[in-house]
Design a protein around this motif. Structure first.
Motif, mmCIF file in Angstrom:
data_model
loop_
_atom_site.group_PDB
_atom_site.id
_atom_site.type_symbol
_atom_site.label_atom_id
_atom_site.label_comp_id
_atom_site.label_asym_id
_atom_site.label_seq_id
_atom_site.Cartn_x
_atom_site.Cartn_y
_atom_site.Cartn_z
ATOM 1 N N THR A 1 -5.968 7.564 -2.167
ATOM 2 C CA THR A 1 -4.609 7.334 -2.551
ATOM 3 C C THR A 1 -4.310 8.029 -3.582
ATOM 4 N N HIS B 1 -7.933 13.198 1.985
ATOM 5 C CA HIS B 1 -8.334 11.861 1.713
ATOM 6 C C HIS B 1 -9.513 12.425 2.390
ATOM 7 N N SER C 1 -6.498 0.899 -1.735
ATOM 8 C CA SER C 1 -6.736 -0.016 -1.508
ATOM 9 C C SER C 1 -7.420 -0.995 -2.553
ATOM 10 N N GLU D 1 -11.431 10.302 4.507
ATOM 11 C CA GLU D 1 -11.747 10.121 5.926
ATOM 12 C C GLU D 1 -10.983 11.064 6.374
ATOM 13 N N SER E 1 -12.851 4.331 -0.466
ATOM 14 C CA SER E 1 -12.748 5.357 -0.619
ATOM 15 C C SER E 1 -12.318 6.533 -2.514
ATOM 16 N N HIS F 1 1.225 -1.167 0.350
ATOM 17 C CA HIS F 1 -0.091 0.337 0.003
ATOM 18 C C HIS F 1 0.900 0.933 -0.129
HETATM 19 P P1 13P Z 1 -7.386 4.168 0.208
HETATM 20 O O1 13P Z 1 -8.558 3.604 -0.141
HETATM 21 O O2 13P Z 1 -6.932 5.971 -0.384
HETATM 22 O O3 13P Z 1 -6.073 3.273 -0.364
HETATM 23 O O4 13P Z 1 -7.411 4.687 1.794
HETATM 24 C C1 13P Z 1 -6.862 2.996 2.571
HETATM 25 C C2 13P Z 1 -6.677 3.835 3.883
HETATM 26 O O5 13P Z 1 -6.608 2.558 4.609
HETATM 27 C C3 13P Z 1 -6.736 4.840 4.698
HETATM 28 O O6 13P Z 1 -6.243 5.186 5.333
#
Ligand code: 13P
Ligand code: SF4
Length: 299
Positions: free
Chosen positions: A214, A197, A41, A199, A129, A24
């Motif tokens: 990401t 992001h 991911s 999150e 995401s 990752h």
């Molecule tokens: P991504 O889906 O952007 O890879 O994010 C995974 C993740 O753990 C974000 O904290």
């Protein structure tokens, strides 16, 4: 810095074991340097399903290695450190999800990819995401239980008429990216775009110039006319950004967002994993089968 010895030893072991290393973007730079494939991911899940090698070493957190095993059940999937968990994934619990489903019997469940296999097995569909907005719209339900990330859920709620029932989970790494921490960088760095992001907390996504997963953030800096970026996500992503756009400048908020769980995968542990073929991911076949249906529905 990757030492020559480390790189050579990894190459030797990869050849000997017919192994494929996937990592990752949040992995240590040394790990990214020796990986055969790096992604977010969504990209990693897609890749896991296509790998031909019999041994897959997954440099990421546990739920990500689980996805590789779910999609390639006959392959040996290793994670170099078994305790590399995800604090966000830990915030969803199966019994509570079953209770929530009873409370909202007409709702469907979207589980964010940052969940363990048993939660995925209980969900109607998975999202990442990178595709959460599309999945919300395409799912044939007007009411959706969205878990576990409340920030991601809140972010995408604003683009839909559907009722989104949020879960009280969050990623502690992104939660610490506050409006104040972004403002502090903005005061020092002029003419920079803020990219974050989803999150991150709502007050941060609200003032951002761009919000994305990401890989979407990496793509954005590469294609943008701008030269300076304030990056609201885990610091490992900047390593890839610098590679893709070396002429541009990147600034992280203070404290620097670092996922300690991701960093538990060290060069020493990666070598040991390949040498001793540890730690193997094992999932209850019934749970794995159900989780696979939810993941494939997302694809
Ligand atoms: P991504 O889906 O952007 O890879 O994010 C995974 C993740 O753990 C974000 O904290
Ligand atoms: Fe989990 Fe947050 Fe780390 Fe991503 S950054 S792996 S969501 S703890």
């Amino acid at each position: 810095m990757v030492t020559k010895d480390f790189k050579e030893r990894i190459e030797e072991l990869k050849k000997k074991k017919d192994a494929f290393i996937i990592a990752h973007y949040y992995q240590r730079h040394e790990i990214q340097e020796v990986a055969d494939f790096i992604g977010d991911s969504l990209e990693l899940s897609k890749k896991a399903a296509q790998i031909k090698n019999n041994l897959i070493v997954f440099c990421g957190v546990y739920f990500m290695a689980e996805i590789a095993k779910i999609l390639a059940p006959h392959k040996k999937v290793l994670i170099p450190y078994k305790k590399a968990g995800c604090l966000l994934a830990d915030m969803a619990e199966v019994r509570e999800l079953r209770e929530k489903k009873k409370e909202f019997p007409d709702a469907k469940v979207i589980a964010y990819v940052n969940t363990y296999a048993e939660i995925k097995a209980e969900a109607d569909i998975i999202c990442t995401s990178a595709n959460a907005g599309k999945i919300i719209e395409k799912l044939d339900a007007d009411k959706i239980i969205f878990l576990p990330d409340k920030n991601l859920g809140t972010y995408y709620s604003q683009f839909t008429k559907k009722k989104i029932i949020l879960w009280n989970g969050y990623c502690p790494v992104h939660q610490r990216i506050t409006l104040e921490s972004i403002k502090r960088v903005k005061e020092k760095v002029k003419n920079a775009l803020v990219i974050v992001h989803p999150e991150c907390p709502p007050e941060v996504t609200k003032i951002a110039d761009f919000v994305g997963s990401t890989s979407q953030l990496v793509r954005y800096v590469k294609n943008s006319q701008a030269k300076r970026f304030i990056v609201g996500t885990e610091e490992g992503t900047v390593f890839k950004m610098k590679k893709e756009a070396p002429e541009k400048e990147f600034f992280l908020p203070d404290p620097i967002p670092t996922c300690d769980q991701m960093k538990m995968i060290t060069p020493e542990r990666l070598i040991k994993a390949l040498e001793e073929e540890i730690y193997e991911i094992e999932i209850d076949p019934q749970i794995s089968e159900k989780a696979k249906i939810s993941i494939e529905r997302m694809f």
